[in-house]
Design an enzyme around this catalytic site. Structure first.
Site, PDB file in Angstrom:
ATOM      1  N   CYS A   1      14.290   5.207  -1.983  1.00 56.76           N
ATOM      2  CA  CYS A   1      13.736   4.536  -3.160  1.00 56.76           C
ATOM      3  C   CYS A   1      14.667   3.465  -3.705  1.00 56.76           C
ATOM      4  O   CYS A   1      14.265   2.326  -3.924  1.00 56.76           O
ATOM      5  CB  CYS A   1      13.428   5.578  -4.235  1.00 56.76           C
ATOM      6  SG  CYS A   1      12.918   4.833  -5.783  1.00 56.76           S
TER       7      CYS A   1
ATOM      8  N   CYS B   1      11.233   1.627  -3.178  1.00 56.49           N
ATOM      9  CA  CYS B   1      10.602   1.231  -4.448  1.00 56.49           C
ATOM     10  C   CYS B   1      11.344   0.135  -5.210  1.00 56.49           C
ATOM     11  O   CYS B   1      10.734  -0.842  -5.653  1.00 56.49           O
ATOM     12  CB  CYS B   1      10.488   2.430  -5.390  1.00 56.49           C
ATOM     13  SG  CYS B   1      10.309   4.018  -4.613  1.00 56.49           S
TER      14      CYS B   1
ATOM     15  N   LYS C   1      11.839  -3.274  -3.302  1.00 59.98           N
ATOM     16  CA  LYS C   1      10.468  -3.763  -3.093  1.00 59.98           C
ATOM     17  C   LYS C   1       9.935  -4.412  -4.367  1.00 59.98           C
ATOM     18  O   LYS C   1       9.400  -5.510  -4.354  1.00 59.98           O
ATOM     19  CB  LYS C   1       9.584  -2.596  -2.651  1.00 59.98           C
ATOM     20  CG  LYS C   1       8.108  -2.878  -2.464  1.00 59.98           C
ATOM     21  CD  LYS C   1       7.268  -2.775  -3.707  1.00 59.98           C
ATOM     22  CE  LYS C   1       7.409  -1.517  -4.503  1.00 59.98           C
ATOM     23  NZ  LYS C   1       6.794  -0.351  -3.935  1.00 59.98           N
TER      24      LYS C   1
ATOM     25  N   TYR D   1       0.281   1.645   1.584  1.00 56.95           N
ATOM     26  CA  TYR D   1       1.095   1.102   0.491  1.00 56.95           C
ATOM     27  C   TYR D   1       2.017  -0.033   0.983  1.00 56.95           C
ATOM     28  O   TYR D   1       2.045  -1.124   0.422  1.00 56.95           O
ATOM     29  CB  TYR D   1       2.024   2.183  -0.074  1.00 56.95           C
ATOM     30  CG  TYR D   1       1.416   3.251  -0.935  1.00 56.95           C
ATOM     31  CD1 TYR D   1       1.588   3.222  -2.311  1.00 56.95           C
ATOM     32  CD2 TYR D   1       0.716   4.312  -0.385  1.00 56.95           C
ATOM     33  CE1 TYR D   1       1.092   4.235  -3.118  1.00 56.95           C
ATOM     34  CE2 TYR D   1       0.214   5.329  -1.187  1.00 56.95           C
ATOM     35  CZ  TYR D   1       0.396   5.289  -2.555  1.00 56.95           C
ATOM     36  OH  TYR D   1      -0.095   6.277  -3.343  1.00 56.95           O
TER      37      TYR D   1
ATOM     38  N   GLU E   1       1.759  -4.072   0.138  1.00 56.09           N
ATOM     39  CA  GLU E   1       2.791  -4.626  -0.746  1.00 56.09           C
ATOM     40  C   GLU E   1       3.549  -5.778  -0.069  1.00 56.09           C
ATOM     41  O   GLU E   1       3.757  -6.836  -0.679  1.00 56.09           O
ATOM     42  CB  GLU E   1       3.761  -3.520  -1.171  1.00 56.09           C
ATOM     43  CG  GLU E   1       3.091  -2.517  -2.092  1.00 56.09           C
ATOM     44  CD  GLU E   1       3.984  -1.363  -2.548  1.00 56.09           C
ATOM     45  OE1 GLU E   1       3.652  -0.738  -3.563  1.00 56.09           O
ATOM     46  OE2 GLU E   1       4.992  -1.073  -1.886  1.00 56.09           O
TER      47      GLU E   1
ATOM     48  N   HIS F   1      -6.210  -5.130 -29.256  1.00 52.80           N
ATOM     49  CA  HIS F   1      -6.901  -6.375 -28.942  1.00 52.80           C
ATOM     50  C   HIS F   1      -6.000  -7.590 -29.137  1.00 52.80           C
ATOM     51  O   HIS F   1      -5.252  -7.619 -30.100  1.00 52.80           O
ATOM     52  CB  HIS F   1      -8.133  -6.494 -29.859  1.00 52.80           C
ATOM     53  CG  HIS F   1      -9.015  -7.634 -29.507  1.00 52.80           C
ATOM     54  ND1 HIS F   1      -9.793  -7.650 -28.376  1.00 52.80           N
ATOM     55  CD2 HIS F   1      -9.207  -8.826 -30.128  1.00 52.80           C
ATOM     56  CE1 HIS F   1     -10.453  -8.796 -28.326  1.00 52.80           C
ATOM     57  NE2 HIS F   1     -10.120  -9.523 -29.376  1.00 52.80           N
TER      58      HIS F   1
ATOM     59  N   GLU G   1      -7.580  -2.370 -23.274  1.00 54.38           N
ATOM     60  CA  GLU G   1      -8.582  -1.886 -24.234  1.00 54.38           C
ATOM     61  C   GLU G   1      -9.920  -1.616 -23.555  1.00 54.38           C
ATOM     62  O   GLU G   1     -10.745  -0.853 -24.073  1.00 54.38           O
ATOM     63  CB  GLU G   1      -8.755  -2.864 -25.408  1.00 54.38           C
ATOM     64  CG  GLU G   1      -9.405  -4.174 -25.047  1.00 54.38           C
ATOM     65  CD  GLU G   1      -9.556  -5.119 -26.254  1.00 54.38           C
ATOM     66  OE1 GLU G   1      -9.945  -4.649 -27.333  1.00 54.38           O
ATOM     67  OE2 GLU G   1      -9.266  -6.318 -26.104  1.00 54.38           O
TER      68      GLU G   1
HETATM   69  P1  NDP Z   1       0.626   5.085   4.708  1.00 52.04           P
HETATM   70  O1  NDP Z   1       0.518   6.428   5.265  1.00 52.04           O
HETATM   71  O2  NDP Z   1       0.275   4.821   3.293  1.00 52.04           O
HETATM   72  O3  NDP Z   1      -0.221   4.063   5.595  1.00 52.04           O
HETATM   73  C1  NDP Z   1      -0.052   4.006   6.976  1.00 52.04           C
HETATM   74  C2  NDP Z   1      -0.897   2.888   7.507  1.00 52.04           C
HETATM   75  O4  NDP Z   1      -0.611   2.721   8.895  1.00 52.04           O
HETATM   76  C3  NDP Z   1      -2.385   3.165   7.401  1.00 52.04           C
HETATM   77  O5  NDP Z   1      -3.042   1.952   7.148  1.00 52.04           O
HETATM   78  C4  NDP Z   1      -2.725   3.679   8.801  1.00 52.04           C
HETATM   79  O6  NDP Z   1      -4.032   3.389   9.183  1.00 52.04           O
HETATM   80  C5  NDP Z   1      -1.788   2.852   9.642  1.00 52.04           C
HETATM   81  N1  NDP Z   1      -1.463   3.431  10.935  1.00 52.04           N
HETATM   82  C6  NDP Z   1      -0.861   4.625  11.167  1.00 52.04           C
HETATM   83  N2  NDP Z   1      -0.679   4.806  12.495  1.00 52.04           N
HETATM   84  C7  NDP Z   1      -1.163   3.711  13.093  1.00 52.04           C
HETATM   85  C8  NDP Z   1      -1.275   3.295  14.449  1.00 52.04           C
HETATM   86  N3  NDP Z   1      -0.839   4.051  15.444  1.00 52.04           N
HETATM   87  N4  NDP Z   1      -1.844   2.098  14.713  1.00 52.04           N
HETATM   88  C9  NDP Z   1      -2.298   1.333  13.697  1.00 52.04           C
HETATM   89  N5  NDP Z   1      -2.212   1.647  12.409  1.00 52.04           N
HETATM   90  C10 NDP Z   1      -1.658   2.834  12.109  1.00 52.04           C
HETATM   91  O7  NDP Z   1       2.099   4.659   5.066  1.00 52.04           O
HETATM   92  P2  NDP Z   1       3.117   3.590   4.488  1.00 52.04           P
HETATM   93  O8  NDP Z   1       4.049   3.389   5.619  1.00 52.04           O
HETATM   94  O9  NDP Z   1       2.439   2.404   3.913  1.00 52.04           O
HETATM   95  O10 NDP Z   1       3.817   4.356   3.312  1.00 52.04           O
HETATM   96  C11 NDP Z   1       4.336   5.673   3.498  1.00 52.04           C
HETATM   97  C12 NDP Z   1       4.283   6.455   2.227  1.00 52.04           C
HETATM   98  O11 NDP Z   1       5.303   6.002   1.371  1.00 52.04           O
HETATM   99  C13 NDP Z   1       2.999   6.278   1.406  1.00 52.04           C
HETATM  100  O12 NDP Z   1       1.984   7.138   1.820  1.00 52.04           O
HETATM  101  C14 NDP Z   1       3.467   6.594   0.036  1.00 52.04           C
HETATM  102  O13 NDP Z   1       3.443   7.986  -0.145  1.00 52.04           O
HETATM  103  C15 NDP Z   1       4.902   6.093   0.035  1.00 52.04           C
HETATM  104  N6  NDP Z   1       5.007   4.769  -0.615  1.00 52.04           N
HETATM  105  C16 NDP Z   1       4.675   4.652  -1.918  1.00 52.04           C
HETATM  106  C17 NDP Z   1       4.752   3.435  -2.558  1.00 52.04           C
HETATM  107  C18 NDP Z   1       4.363   3.316  -3.981  1.00 52.04           C
HETATM  108  O14 NDP Z   1       4.290   4.332  -4.666  1.00 52.04           O
HETATM  109  N7  NDP Z   1       4.100   2.120  -4.478  1.00 52.04           N
HETATM  110  C19 NDP Z   1       5.203   2.242  -1.853  1.00 52.04           C
HETATM  111  C20 NDP Z   1       5.500   2.469  -0.478  1.00 52.04           C
HETATM  112  C21 NDP Z   1       5.406   3.691   0.106  1.00 52.04           C
HETATM  113  P3  NDP Z   1      -5.265   4.394   8.915  1.00 52.04           P
HETATM  114  O15 NDP Z   1      -5.605   4.267   7.472  1.00 52.04           O
HETATM  115  O16 NDP Z   1      -6.305   3.880   9.839  1.00 52.04           O
HETATM  116  O17 NDP Z   1      -4.764   5.759   9.279  1.00 52.04           O
END
Ligand code: NDP
Length: 455
Positions: free
Chosen positions: A40, A45, A48, A174, A178, A431, A436
């Site tokens: 983080c 976080c 980022k 996520y 982002e 407001h 709101e």
């Molecule tokens: P996520 O699990 O959120 O998303 C993974 C993405 O990768 C999905 O779109 C998934 O597609 C895709 N994917 C997975 N495997 C493959 C593959 N083999 N080929 C193509 N696409 C694939 O992971 P992130 O890496 O974005 O983030 C990890 C975690 O970190 C989040 O779940 C969250 O908990 C945390 N995080 C939180 C943040 C915040 O609070 N703002 C910011 C960043 C991270 P599909 O949907 O089709 O499975």
């Protein structure tokens, strides 16, 4: 035993658990192999959000014209931004270390491995502990395709020597969403390649649709329904093959395809700690692993992978073990935000989730935020409440728009408390704000859910 508690991992969960336990009087050791504060603070976080903010200034400079300002927008200096970010991260990492020191924890800079269920090895040091906490986090994972190592992951994105001119981001979770916003706002041509029809699987459908529209409007090229197939190098450039043989020639391929628990090579098997099918540490509600005096928390357990959940669990466990205040952290109604452009924030059930359990009243509003009526930037806000038709309890609140994370944090308190739509309605709005709208949503958009399906 040398320690009452030994914590492996100095990230959000580990630092909080170690610090609070020591405050309760426990003798605490804590080991970290890479950087204090963990993902983080160092490669997640915090940096980022600084990069997101860097992007916002560019858009504001353009928006200012609508308010009468003449601002010449010059080129962006990526190296300067990264250097400023690095200074801030170094400062924060130091604070985390100092907090542990100040609390009286014994700090070990190095990789800790379990030798047995009570013995931890850190390099050539061997220590014993009554209780052990595994809080080693996770790491980004590339998809299993040829040439995947030619693409970067989020760890690398924070240390790029130069800003890429063209980027292909794979994934739509996520991190993908982002960074698409960050690179685009800083001037890159951005392609988002994802498997689903809409980004952010698991989020509310209306929000996902509004996000896809917002991403396209800011000039991000969307490639829905596409799987990545291979990456090849052409000198410094990268060729991404995706979606049945289509090709993109870019400076950078960025895999944001999920994260995996850091549970291997820690000696967990030797100690008798079991992993689940996804390779994460299996825990019960009390955060106990299959060895009752060894606990695990945060991303290494791969449940809700969010910093505040990890810190909350660390605090709760410290209070339980050493503070005489046993408690667990609820995983219900955990709010979260995606720092896309504009940002998204959400708490509670999506309409799709709620619909499978009950009949719901849905309230949706979409509008142009006040400032953009003057700036002319085509940016819309969407706000939505999902209400249980029978009890009138607000079971979900969702927003895409300026300041959504700041607004939903307050709404989340009401949702956690079980507020009804009538409670929202009797709250006076502030407001003129966007927030709101959450207390002035009078017209129901639709009634949907199981009762309707049964009709
Ligand atoms: P996520 O699990 O959120 O998303 C993974 C993405 O990768 C999905 O779109 C998934 O597609 C895709 N994917 C997975 N495997 C493959 C593959 N083999 N080929 C193509 N696409 C694939 O992971 P992130 O890496 O974005 O983030 C990890 C975690 O970190 C989040 O779940 C969250 O908990 C945390 N995080 C939180 C943040 C915040 O609070 N703002 C910011 C960043 C991270 P599909 O949907 O089709 O499975």
């Amino acid at each position: 035993m040398d320690f009452d508690l030994f914590v492996i991992g100095g990230g959000s969960a580990g630092v909080r658990c170690a610090r609070i336990s020591a405050g309760h009087g426990a003798r605490v050791g804590v080991a970290e192999e890479r950087f204090w504060g963990g993902t983080c603070v160092n490669i997640g976080c915090v940096p980022k959000k600084l990069l997101v903010q860097a992007g916002e200034y560019g858009a504001w400079a353009e928006d200012a014209a609508g308010f009468g300002w003449t601002i010449q927008k010059g080129p962006h200096d990526w190296a300067k931004l990264i250097a400023a970010k690095d200074r801030e991260i170094t400062r924060l990492e130091g604070i985390y270390r100092k907090l542990l020191d100040g609390a009286g924890c014994t700090i070990f800079d190095g990789r800790a491995v379990l030798e047995d269920a009570h013995t931890v090895l850190i390099g050539d040091k061997r220590v014993t502990a009554e209780k052990i906490v595994v809080a080693t986090g996770g790491h980004p994972e590339r998809p299993p395709i040829p040439g995947a190592e030619l693409g970067i992951i989020s760890d690398d994105a924070f240390y790029l020597p130069t800003m890429p001119k063209t980027v292909a981001i794979v994934g739509s979770g996520y991190i993908a969403v982002e960074f698409a916003g960050i690179f685009r706002a800083l001037g890159a041509e951005v392609h988002l390649i994802y498997r689903q029809p809409l980004p952010l699987r698991g989020f509310d459908h209306d929000i996902r649709e509004a996000l896809a529209e917002a991403l396209a409007q800011q000039g991000i090229t969307l490639h829905p329904g596409c799987h990545p197939e291979a990456v090849a190098a052409n000198g410094d450039r990268r060729i991404l093959t995706y979606g049945g043989g289509q090709k993109l020639d870019v400076d950078l391929v960025f895999f944001a395809t999920g994260r995996r628990a850091n549970a291997r090579g820690l000696g967990l098997e030797a100690a008798g700690v079991e992993l689940n099918a996804k390779g994460a540490v299996r825990v019960n509600e009390a955060l106990q692993t299959t060895v009752p005096h060894i606990y695990a928390m945060g991303d290494v357990t791969d449940r809700i992978n969010l910093t505040p959940v990890a810190t909350g669990e660390g605090h709760a466990l410290a209070d339980t073990l050493f503070g005489g205040r046993p408690r667990t952290l609820s995983h219900q109604n955990v709010p979260s935000a995606v720092f896309s452009s504009p940002p998204i924030a959400t708490v509670g059930l999506t309409e799709e989730q709620a619909c499978t359990m009950r009949q719901v009243d849905v309230y949706v509003t979409r509008f142009t935020p006040m400032r953009h009526n003057l700036t002319g930037r085509p940016r819309k806000t969407l706000m939505k409440l999902v209400v249980d038709s029978e009890t009138q309890v607000v079971v979900g609140a969702h927003m895409l728009g300026e300041d959504a994370p700041e607004i939903i944090q307050g709404v989340a308190i009401a949702v956690v408390m079980g507020a009804t739509k009538a409670d929202f309605d009797r709250t006076i709005g502030i407001h003129p704000t966007a927030a709101e709208e959450f207390v002035t949503l009078r017209t129901r958009t639709r009634v949907t859910g199981v009762a309707e399906a049964a009709e």
